[in-house]
Design an enzyme around this catalytic site. Sequence first.
Site, PDB file in Angstrom:
ATOM      1  N   HIS A  22       0.972  -1.191   0.096  1.00  0.00           N
ATOM      2  CA  HIS A  22      -0.078   0.017  -0.163  1.00  0.00           C
ATOM      3  C   HIS A  22       0.716   1.256  -0.080  1.00  0.00           C
ATOM      4  O   HIS A  22       0.644   2.172  -0.853  1.00  0.00           O
ATOM      5  CB  HIS A  22      -0.767   0.164   1.488  1.00  0.00           C
ATOM      6  N   LYS A  37     -18.170  -5.547   8.796  1.00  0.00           N
ATOM      7  CA  LYS A  37     -16.887  -6.449   8.571  1.00  0.00           C
ATOM      8  C   LYS A  37     -16.109  -6.555  10.045  1.00  0.00           C
ATOM      9  O   LYS A  37     -16.204  -5.769  10.782  1.00  0.00           O
ATOM     10  CB  LYS A  37     -15.955  -5.569   7.550  1.00  0.00           C
ATOM     11  N   ARG A  76      -1.799  -6.349  -8.109  1.00  0.00           N
ATOM     12  CA  ARG A  76      -0.837  -7.283  -7.895  1.00  0.00           C
ATOM     13  C   ARG A  76      -0.692  -8.358  -8.875  1.00  0.00           C
ATOM     14  O   ARG A  76       0.202  -8.953  -9.129  1.00  0.00           O
ATOM     15  CB  ARG A  76      -0.983  -8.085  -6.534  1.00  0.00           C
ATOM     16  N   SER A 134      -2.519  -7.941   3.137  1.00  0.00           N
ATOM     17  CA  SER A 134      -3.086  -7.791   4.377  1.00  0.00           C
ATOM     18  C   SER A 134      -3.665  -9.073   5.195  1.00  0.00           C
ATOM     19  O   SER A 134      -3.334  -9.282   6.346  1.00  0.00           O
ATOM     20  CB  SER A 134      -4.201  -6.500   4.655  1.00  0.00           C
TER      21      SER A 134
END
Length: 152
Positions: free
Chosen positions: A18, A42, A91, A129
Amino acid sequence: MSRIAFFPGSFDPITKGHEDIVRRAIPMYDEIIVALGVNSSKNYMFSFEQRFKWIEDTFKDCTNIKVISYEGLTIDACKKHNAKFILRGLRNSNDYEYEKSIAMMNQALALDIETVYLNTRPELSAISSTIIRDIIKNQGDSAAFLASGVQL
Ligand code: ADP
């Protein structure tokens, strides 16, 4: 008119990947808003306060980076902050397919907001993450993958 980019994410926690995307985008914009998305349904590993502070500490040397949090649609938050660009990192092809659908929906909702992608640097492309959380849960050493402001 100043060029403002919005970099949204959950940053649970913020990683070297990030940080690299944001720092590489600095020359492209007058201001970058790193935006911590809040989704009450979440479950996060790290608290909102913790994640927010780590983002602030990571970019404390950058005068043109602002850290905010938001709830609701990303495009609404962009409008509120006058951001015409949504910055995302890619990515791999999975990221691309996922990001493409979101970008197309966002474009349908807000024609004047463009999504801009930067490819990850190859050496950072395996960092996520999710994997970092797994390493931390299992008492592994994740220091090499975390952004510069993260202190575990
Ligand atoms: P989200 O909750 O939206 O998935 P994340 O915090 O996981 O948010 O990621 C925010 C953005 O950072 C996304 O565009 C994601 O593709 C990008 N990103 C995540 N990890 C990396 C990495 N290692 N290299 C480059 N970009 C990354």
